[in-house]
Design a protein around this motif. Structure first.
Motif, PDB file in Angstrom:
ATOM      1  N   THR A 179       3.513 -22.077   7.591  1.00 28.77           N
ATOM      2  CA  THR A 179       4.382 -21.900   8.756  1.00 28.77           C
ATOM      3  C   THR A 179       3.812 -22.624   9.962  1.00 28.77           C
ATOM      4  O   THR A 179       4.540 -23.305  10.689  1.00 28.77           O
ATOM      5  CB  THR A 179       4.585 -20.407   9.060  1.00 28.77           C
ATOM      6  OG1 THR A 179       5.156 -19.772   7.909  1.00 28.77           O
ATOM      7  CG2 THR A 179       5.502 -20.202  10.243  1.00 28.77           C
ATOM      8  N   GLU A 180       2.527 -22.531  10.160  1.00 27.56           N
ATOM      9  CA  GLU A 180       1.882 -23.214  11.291  1.00 27.56           C
ATOM     10  C   GLU A 180       1.996 -24.732  11.142  1.00 27.56           C
ATOM     11  O   GLU A 180       2.261 -25.438  12.121  1.00 27.56           O
ATOM     12  CB  GLU A 180       0.417 -22.791  11.404  1.00 27.56           C
ATOM     13  CG  GLU A 180      -0.283 -23.350  12.620  1.00 27.56           C
ATOM     14  CD  GLU A 180       0.356 -22.951  13.943  1.00 27.56           C
ATOM     15  OE1 GLU A 180       0.294 -23.764  14.894  1.00 27.56           O
ATOM     16  OE2 GLU A 180       0.945 -21.853  14.038  1.00 27.56           O
ATOM     17  N   ARG A 181       1.817 -25.235   9.936  1.00 23.56           N
ATOM     18  CA  ARG A 181       1.979 -26.687   9.704  1.00 23.56           C
ATOM     19  C   ARG A 181       3.384 -27.148  10.069  1.00 23.56           C
ATOM     20  O   ARG A 181       3.573 -28.171  10.733  1.00 23.56           O
ATOM     21  CB  ARG A 181       1.708 -27.031   8.233  1.00 23.56           C
ATOM     22  CG  ARG A 181       0.278 -27.308   7.899  1.00 23.56           C
ATOM     23  CD  ARG A 181       0.140 -27.995   6.543  1.00 23.56           C
ATOM     24  NE  ARG A 181       0.805 -27.318   5.429  1.00 23.56           N
ATOM     25  CZ  ARG A 181       0.290 -26.311   4.738  1.00 23.56           C
ATOM     26  NH1 ARG A 181      -0.907 -25.842   5.031  1.00 23.56           N
ATOM     27  NH2 ARG A 181       0.953 -25.776   3.732  1.00 23.56           N
ATOM     28  N   LEU A 182       4.370 -26.381   9.637  1.00 24.05           N
ATOM     29  CA  LEU A 182       5.757 -26.750   9.911  1.00 24.05           C
ATOM     30  C   LEU A 182       6.085 -26.597  11.401  1.00 24.05           C
ATOM     31  O   LEU A 182       6.850 -27.395  11.945  1.00 24.05           O
ATOM     32  CB  LEU A 182       6.711 -25.934   9.048  1.00 24.05           C
ATOM     33  CG  LEU A 182       6.637 -26.237   7.556  1.00 24.05           C
ATOM     34  CD1 LEU A 182       7.514 -25.265   6.769  1.00 24.05           C
ATOM     35  CD2 LEU A 182       7.038 -27.670   7.263  1.00 24.05           C
ATOM     36  N   ARG A 183       5.520 -25.589  12.046  1.00 22.25           N
ATOM     37  CA  ARG A 183       5.723 -25.443  13.496  1.00 22.25           C
ATOM     38  C   ARG A 183       5.234 -26.684  14.232  1.00 22.25           C
ATOM     39  O   ARG A 183       5.910 -27.186  15.123  1.00 22.25           O
ATOM     40  CB  ARG A 183       4.974 -24.222  14.024  1.00 22.25           C
ATOM     41  CG  ARG A 183       5.609 -22.913  13.715  1.00 22.25           C
ATOM     42  CD  ARG A 183       4.780 -21.791  14.299  1.00 22.25           C
ATOM     43  NE  ARG A 183       5.222 -20.513  13.804  1.00 22.25           N
ATOM     44  CZ  ARG A 183       4.431 -19.466  13.614  1.00 22.25           C
ATOM     45  NH1 ARG A 183       3.141 -19.554  13.890  1.00 22.25           N
ATOM     46  NH2 ARG A 183       4.917 -18.341  13.168  1.00 22.25           N
ATOM     47  N   LYS A 184       4.058 -27.157  13.850  1.00 24.62           N
ATOM     48  CA  LYS A 184       3.500 -28.349  14.494  1.00 24.62           C
ATOM     49  C   LYS A 184       4.328 -29.584  14.177  1.00 24.62           C
ATOM     50  O   LYS A 184       4.620 -30.388  15.053  1.00 24.62           O
ATOM     51  CB  LYS A 184       2.052 -28.561  14.054  1.00 24.62           C
ATOM     52  CG  LYS A 184       1.097 -27.547  14.635  1.00 24.62           C
ATOM     53  CD  LYS A 184      -0.322 -27.762  14.129  1.00 24.62           C
ATOM     54  CE  LYS A 184      -1.252 -26.692  14.663  1.00 24.62           C
ATOM     55  NZ  LYS A 184      -2.600 -26.825  14.115  1.00 24.62           N
ATOM     56  N   GLU A 185       4.721 -29.727  12.911  1.00 27.22           N
ATOM     57  CA  GLU A 185       5.472 -30.895  12.483  1.00 27.22           C
ATOM     58  C   GLU A 185       6.836 -30.989  13.175  1.00 27.22           C
ATOM     59  O   GLU A 185       7.284 -32.081  13.517  1.00 27.22           O
ATOM     60  CB  GLU A 185       5.671 -30.837  10.965  1.00 27.22           C
ATOM     61  CG  GLU A 185       6.404 -32.024  10.393  1.00 27.22           C
ATOM     62  CD  GLU A 185       6.517 -31.967   8.874  1.00 27.22           C
ATOM     63  OE1 GLU A 185       7.431 -32.630   8.345  1.00 27.22           O
ATOM     64  OE2 GLU A 185       5.718 -31.261   8.223  1.00 27.22           O
ATOM     65  N   PHE A 186       7.485 -29.853  13.386  1.00 28.55           N
ATOM     66  CA  PHE A 186       8.830 -29.843  13.939  1.00 28.55           C
ATOM     67  C   PHE A 186       8.879 -29.333  15.384  1.00 28.55           C
ATOM     68  O   PHE A 186       9.966 -29.021  15.887  1.00 28.55           O
ATOM     69  CB  PHE A 186       9.751 -29.006  13.048  1.00 28.55           C
ATOM     70  CG  PHE A 186      10.025 -29.650  11.720  1.00 28.55           C
ATOM     71  CD1 PHE A 186      11.057 -30.571  11.585  1.00 28.55           C
ATOM     72  CD2 PHE A 186       9.249 -29.362  10.612  1.00 28.55           C
ATOM     73  CE1 PHE A 186      11.312 -31.186  10.364  1.00 28.55           C
ATOM     74  CE2 PHE A 186       9.499 -29.963   9.388  1.00 28.55           C
ATOM     75  CZ  PHE A 186      10.534 -30.884   9.266  1.00 28.55           C
ATOM     76  N   ALA A 187       7.746 -29.299  16.061  1.00 31.80           N
ATOM     77  CA  ALA A 187       7.670 -28.747  17.418  1.00 31.80           C
ATOM     78  C   ALA A 187       8.618 -29.443  18.388  1.00 31.80           C
ATOM     79  O   ALA A 187       9.191 -28.794  19.269  1.00 31.80           O
ATOM     80  CB  ALA A 187       6.236 -28.808  17.940  1.00 31.80           C
ATOM     81  N   ALA A 188       8.784 -30.730  18.254  1.00 33.60           N
ATOM     82  CA  ALA A 188       9.651 -31.480  19.177  1.00 33.60           C
ATOM     83  C   ALA A 188      11.130 -31.310  18.851  1.00 33.60           C
ATOM     84  O   ALA A 188      11.981 -31.709  19.646  1.00 33.60           O
ATOM     85  CB  ALA A 188       9.277 -32.957  19.146  1.00 33.60           C
ATOM     86  N   ILE A 189      11.431 -30.706  17.703  1.00 36.41           N
ATOM     87  CA  ILE A 189      12.816 -30.618  17.242  1.00 36.41           C
ATOM     88  C   ILE A 189      13.337 -29.185  17.236  1.00 36.41           C
ATOM     89  O   ILE A 189      14.459 -28.924  17.659  1.00 36.41           O
ATOM     90  CB  ILE A 189      12.948 -31.216  15.830  1.00 36.41           C
ATOM     91  CG1 ILE A 189      12.439 -32.652  15.821  1.00 36.41           C
ATOM     92  CG2 ILE A 189      14.384 -31.138  15.327  1.00 36.41           C
ATOM     93  CD1 ILE A 189      12.238 -33.220  14.436  1.00 36.41           C
ATOM     94  N   HIS A 190      12.520 -28.258  16.716  1.00 36.50           N
ATOM     95  CA  HIS A 190      12.974 -26.889  16.509  1.00 36.50           C
ATOM     96  C   HIS A 190      12.075 -25.888  17.216  1.00 36.50           C
ATOM     97  O   HIS A 190      10.848 -26.051  17.235  1.00 36.50           O
ATOM     98  CB  HIS A 190      12.961 -26.541  15.016  1.00 36.50           C
ATOM     99  CG  HIS A 190      13.867 -27.368  14.182  1.00 36.50           C
ATOM    100  ND1 HIS A 190      15.224 -27.459  14.397  1.00 36.50           N
ATOM    101  CD2 HIS A 190      13.625 -28.156  13.100  1.00 36.50           C
ATOM    102  CE1 HIS A 190      15.763 -28.258  13.499  1.00 36.50           C
ATOM    103  NE2 HIS A 190      14.816 -28.704  12.710  1.00 36.50           N
ATOM    104  N   PRO A 191      12.676 -24.814  17.736  1.00 35.44           N
ATOM    105  CA  PRO A 191      11.845 -23.731  18.283  1.00 35.44           C
ATOM    106  C   PRO A 191      11.106 -22.999  17.155  1.00 35.44           C
ATOM    107  O   PRO A 191      11.513 -23.072  15.986  1.00 35.44           O
ATOM    108  CB  PRO A 191      12.846 -22.813  18.973  1.00 35.44           C
ATOM    109  CG  PRO A 191      14.170 -23.124  18.365  1.00 35.44           C
ATOM    110  CD  PRO A 191      14.099 -24.553  17.894  1.00 35.44           C
ATOM    111  N   VAL A 192      10.073 -22.309  17.515  1.00 35.81           N
ATOM    112  CA  VAL A 192       9.264 -21.555  16.551  1.00 35.81           C
ATOM    113  C   VAL A 192      10.133 -20.586  15.752  1.00 35.81           C
ATOM    114  O   VAL A 192       9.955 -20.434  14.543  1.00 35.81           O
ATOM    115  CB  VAL A 192       8.121 -20.804  17.286  1.00 35.81           C
ATOM    116  CG1 VAL A 192       7.432 -19.812  16.376  1.00 35.81           C
ATOM    117  CG2 VAL A 192       7.124 -21.802  17.848  1.00 35.81           C
ATOM    118  N   SER A 193      11.092 -19.958  16.403  1.00 39.62           N
ATOM    119  CA  SER A 193      11.941 -18.983  15.708  1.00 39.62           C
ATOM    120  C   SER A 193      12.723 -19.628  14.567  1.00 39.62           C
ATOM    121  O   SER A 193      12.906 -19.012  13.509  1.00 39.62           O
ATOM    122  CB  SER A 193      12.897 -18.307  16.692  1.00 39.62           C
ATOM    123  OG  SER A 193      13.738 -19.264  17.312  1.00 39.62           O
ATOM    124  N   THR A 194      13.164 -20.855  14.756  1.00 35.04           N
ATOM    125  CA  THR A 194      13.895 -21.552  13.690  1.00 35.04           C
ATOM    126  C   THR A 194      12.977 -21.854  12.517  1.00 35.04           C
ATOM    127  O   THR A 194      13.358 -21.663  11.361  1.00 35.04           O
ATOM    128  CB  THR A 194      14.520 -22.859  14.224  1.00 35.04           C
ATOM    129  OG1 THR A 194      15.436 -22.523  15.270  1.00 35.04           O
ATOM    130  CG2 THR A 194      15.249 -23.625  13.127  1.00 35.04           C
TER     131      THR A 194
END
Length: 75
Positions: A12-27
């Motif tokens: 989850t943390e990896r994906l949060r970092k990867e998609f930080a510019a696109i999606h909020p953490v909740s998504t």
């Protein structure tokens, strides 16, 4: 079948970092949760690698949809 929760927290943390510019953490959190439950229900597996692949694909599709909905410059 239930994997160590640490593995899911790490992905989850990896994906949060990867998609930080696109999606909020909740998504990201919802996509990981949906991927986990989908993998368990459909495939009968909750391997973190599988869950990560499914969640990443969900996030990519959502990013494409968001890009298509955003107003285009000069369009």
């Amino acid at each position: 079948m239930a994997q160590d929760l640490q593995a899911y927290e790490e992905l989850t943390e990896r994906l949060r970092k990867e998609f930080a510019a696109i999606h909020p953490v909740s998504t990201v959190n919802r996509c990981v949760s949906a991927a986990l439950h989908g993998a368990q229900d459909v495939i009968g597996s909750d391997e973190p690698d599988l869950v990560e692949k499914i969640a990443r694909r969900h996030l990519r599709v959502l990013a494409i949809v968001a890009a298509e909905r955003s107003p285009r410059i000069g369009g």
